[in-house]
Design a protein around this motif. Sequence first.
Motif, PDB file in Angstrom:
ATOM      1  N   MET A   1     -12.822  -1.585  -3.509  1.00 33.81           N
ATOM      2  CA  MET A   1     -13.528  -1.124  -4.694  1.00 33.81           C
ATOM      3  C   MET A   1     -15.030  -1.144  -4.440  1.00 33.81           C
ATOM      4  O   MET A   1     -15.531  -2.041  -3.766  1.00 33.81           O
ATOM      5  N   VAL A   2     -15.712  -0.165  -4.992  1.00 33.70           N
ATOM      6  CA  VAL A   2     -17.148  -0.049  -4.772  1.00 33.70           C
ATOM      7  C   VAL A   2     -17.864  -1.251  -5.380  1.00 33.70           C
ATOM      8  O   VAL A   2     -17.685  -1.574  -6.557  1.00 33.70           O
ATOM      9  N   GLY A   3     -18.665  -1.936  -4.570  1.00 38.78           N
ATOM     10  CA  GLY A   3     -19.466  -3.038  -5.044  1.00 38.78           C
ATOM     11  C   GLY A   3     -18.708  -4.318  -5.323  1.00 38.78           C
ATOM     12  O   GLY A   3     -19.258  -5.250  -5.905  1.00 38.78           O
ATOM     13  N   ARG A   4     -17.445  -4.389  -4.917  1.00 41.34           N
ATOM     14  CA  ARG A   4     -16.639  -5.588  -5.160  1.00 41.34           C
ATOM     15  C   ARG A   4     -15.862  -5.933  -3.885  1.00 41.34           C
ATOM     16  O   ARG A   4     -15.546  -5.057  -3.079  1.00 41.34           O
ATOM     17  N   PRO A   5     -15.504  -7.207  -3.720  1.00 38.38           N
ATOM     18  CA  PRO A   5     -14.757  -7.590  -2.525  1.00 38.38           C
ATOM     19  C   PRO A   5     -13.252  -7.361  -2.653  1.00 38.38           C
ATOM     20  O   PRO A   5     -12.507  -7.590  -1.706  1.00 38.38           O
ATOM     21  N   ASP A   6     -12.795  -6.898  -3.812  1.00 36.29           N
ATOM     22  CA  ASP A   6     -11.372  -6.740  -4.063  1.00 36.29           C
ATOM     23  C   ASP A   6     -10.753  -5.683  -3.148  1.00 36.29           C
ATOM     24  O   ASP A   6     -11.411  -4.707  -2.770  1.00 36.29           O
ATOM     25  N   GLU A   7      -9.503  -5.857  -2.810  1.00 35.62           N
ATOM     26  CA  GLU A   7      -8.731  -4.842  -2.106  1.00 35.62           C
ATOM     27  C   GLU A   7      -7.875  -4.086  -3.119  1.00 35.62           C
ATOM     28  O   GLU A   7      -7.375  -4.668  -4.078  1.00 35.62           O
ATOM     29  N   THR A   8      -7.704  -2.802  -2.894  1.00 38.32           N
ATOM     30  CA  THR A   8      -6.843  -1.981  -3.739  1.00 38.32           C
ATOM     31  C   THR A   8      -5.656  -1.505  -2.915  1.00 38.32           C
ATOM     32  O   THR A   8      -5.826  -0.964  -1.833  1.00 38.32           O
ATOM     33  N   TRP A   9      -4.460  -1.736  -3.457  1.00 36.75           N
ATOM     34  CA  TRP A   9      -3.234  -1.296  -2.803  1.00 36.75           C
ATOM     35  C   TRP A   9      -2.576  -0.216  -3.659  1.00 36.75           C
ATOM     36  O   TRP A   9      -2.919  -0.024  -4.823  1.00 36.75           O
ATOM     37  N   ILE A  10      -1.613   0.474  -3.070  1.00 43.81           N
ATOM     38  CA  ILE A  10      -0.810   1.447  -3.810  1.00 43.81           C
ATOM     39  C   ILE A  10       0.613   0.909  -3.891  1.00 43.81           C
ATOM     40  O   ILE A  10       1.106   0.263  -2.956  1.00 43.81           O
ATOM     41  N   TYR A  11       1.266   1.156  -5.029  1.00 43.13           N
ATOM     42  CA  TYR A  11       2.572   0.574  -5.313  1.00 43.13           C
ATOM     43  C   TYR A  11       3.539   1.692  -5.694  1.00 43.13           C
ATOM     44  O   TYR A  11       3.190   2.585  -6.471  1.00 43.13           O
ATOM     45  N   ARG A  46      -5.931  -0.382   0.939  1.00 46.91           N
ATOM     46  CA  ARG A  46      -5.724  -1.317   2.038  1.00 46.91           C
ATOM     47  C   ARG A  46      -4.270  -1.733   2.254  1.00 46.91           C
ATOM     48  O   ARG A  46      -3.983  -2.551   3.120  1.00 46.91           O
ATOM     49  N   GLY A  47      -3.339  -1.206   1.460  1.00 45.42           N
ATOM     50  CA  GLY A  47      -1.965  -1.618   1.675  1.00 45.42           C
ATOM     51  C   GLY A  47      -0.984  -0.900   0.773  1.00 45.42           C
ATOM     52  O   GLY A  47      -1.364  -0.202  -0.179  1.00 45.42           O
ATOM     53  N   LEU A  48       0.309  -1.069   1.112  1.00 47.63           N
ATOM     54  CA  LEU A  48       1.406  -0.519   0.340  1.00 47.63           C
ATOM     55  C   LEU A  48       2.211  -1.662  -0.255  1.00 47.63           C
ATOM     56  O   LEU A  48       2.500  -2.650   0.434  1.00 47.63           O
ATOM     57  N   GLY A  49       2.608  -1.530  -1.509  1.00 55.21           N
ATOM     58  CA  GLY A  49       3.435  -2.538  -2.142  1.00 55.21           C
ATOM     59  C   GLY A  49       4.773  -1.956  -2.565  1.00 55.21           C
ATOM     60  O   GLY A  49       4.843  -0.826  -3.050  1.00 55.21           O
ATOM     61  N   TYR A  50       5.841  -2.713  -2.370  1.00 57.53           N
ATOM     62  CA  TYR A  50       7.177  -2.294  -2.812  1.00 57.53           C
ATOM     63  C   TYR A  50       7.976  -3.546  -3.125  1.00 57.53           C
ATOM     64  O   TYR A  50       7.962  -4.505  -2.351  1.00 57.53           O
ATOM     65  N   TYR A  51       8.673  -3.540  -4.240  1.00 54.98           N
ATOM     66  CA  TYR A  51       9.248  -4.777  -4.760  1.00 54.98           C
ATOM     67  C   TYR A  51      10.644  -5.105  -4.218  1.00 54.98           C
ATOM     68  O   TYR A  51      11.160  -6.196  -4.483  1.00 54.98           O
ATOM     69  N   ALA A  52      11.279  -4.203  -3.492  1.00 60.11           N
ATOM     70  CA  ALA A  52      12.667  -4.455  -3.084  1.00 60.11           C
ATOM     71  C   ALA A  52      12.894  -3.910  -1.678  1.00 60.11           C
ATOM     72  O   ALA A  52      13.373  -2.793  -1.504  1.00 60.11           O
ATOM     73  N   PHE A  53      12.556  -4.697  -0.688  1.00 65.27           N
ATOM     74  CA  PHE A  53      12.615  -4.237   0.697  1.00 65.27           C
ATOM     75  C   PHE A  53      14.055  -4.226   1.231  1.00 65.27           C
ATOM     76  O   PHE A  53      14.423  -3.356   2.014  1.00 65.27           O
ATOM     77  N   ASN A  54      14.852  -5.187   0.816  1.00 68.75           N
ATOM     78  CA  ASN A  54      16.230  -5.252   1.320  1.00 68.75           C
ATOM     79  C   ASN A  54      17.168  -5.855   0.276  1.00 68.75           C
ATOM     80  O   ASN A  54      17.824  -6.861   0.500  1.00 68.75           O
ATOM     81  N   ASN A  55      17.229  -5.214  -0.887  1.00 66.54           N
ATOM     82  CA  ASN A  55      18.171  -5.617  -1.919  1.00 66.54           C
ATOM     83  C   ASN A  55      19.527  -4.997  -1.601  1.00 66.54           C
ATOM     84  O   ASN A  55      19.717  -3.788  -1.731  1.00 66.54           O
ATOM     85  N   TRP A  56      20.477  -5.826  -1.211  1.00 65.50           N
ATOM     86  CA  TRP A  56      21.801  -5.346  -0.808  1.00 65.50           C
ATOM     87  C   TRP A  56      22.874  -5.787  -1.789  1.00 65.50           C
ATOM     88  O   TRP A  56      24.045  -5.993  -1.410  1.00 65.50           O
TER      89      TRP A  56
END
Length: 290
Positions: A1-11, A46-56
């Motif tokens: 984010m501009v002017g902040r140390p935060d990272e932004t991810w996509i989900y 800075r990253g990808l988020g996904y809540y269920a990588f291996n729900n079987w």
Amino acid sequence: MVGRPDETWIYFLHGNRPPRFNPITIDHPGIEGKLSGWFLWKYRLRGLGYYAFNNWAANPWTTPLNSGQNGNLFLLYPPSESNTGMAYGANNHRFVPSIRLELLRDGLEDYEYFYQVRRAGQPQPGERSPADDQVERIIGGTVAFNRDSEFLYNLRRLLGLKAGGEITAIPDIAPVSTHPRSEGAAGSYYINFQDPAGQPTGAVTVNGHSYMKIGDALYGAAAGYGWYKAGDVPDSDFYPAWDQWIEDRSARQEAHPGHGQVSTDRLYQLPRYRGGPPPTAMSPATEKST
């Protein structure tokens, strides 16, 4: 984010439907996995988020459908096709990656190419980077992408040569044109998703731009525009059945106040790339585990 140390991810969730890209479910074109790295770079994510990588809980080998989308809840398949336990070490302790996961890996490797071309660390919001011009030839916006896989591959190859010092500049290349609309200088064209036979009749002009009225027509090569249908949307009359733009259906009356008015949520500007398919041209993909 501009002017902040935060990272932004996509989900991503199964509800991320066209015109948005979604690398998580099988029902979307496979190339959308590769688009991920290009999208991350363009928007300085800075990253990808996904809540269920291996729900079987259900066997992905035989029952991949969940929430109307195939492949939802898993990017890895269980080692046993019966989804049952197996002897420790029987398969060399190896999970089975989906093709979607491998395409995501390819897209992140492309991100590494952009990083190497930059030669100055991570890209920063609000700053231009040497790879940006090439990335923007694939990612035109949050819902506009060039899905020509050969063109993407050739751009990637040239970026690799640039990163390795084998060329000093990336030559100007263009994808193979598939429709006259993609000829000529890059620019924008404007489409309107309301019923072409409905109100308002005649041309639709907003802010000086003339919009093509295409309604809910599926993509056709002759027309050069149209919708890609997600797997859980009916084959016929699919646009009224699932509003791609307003997911809260209770809001539709507010967004569509009455006949004779142009609903601006149904107007959209898309970039026109020099050569290649229009950005709304998509095709469904299938997946088999590797």
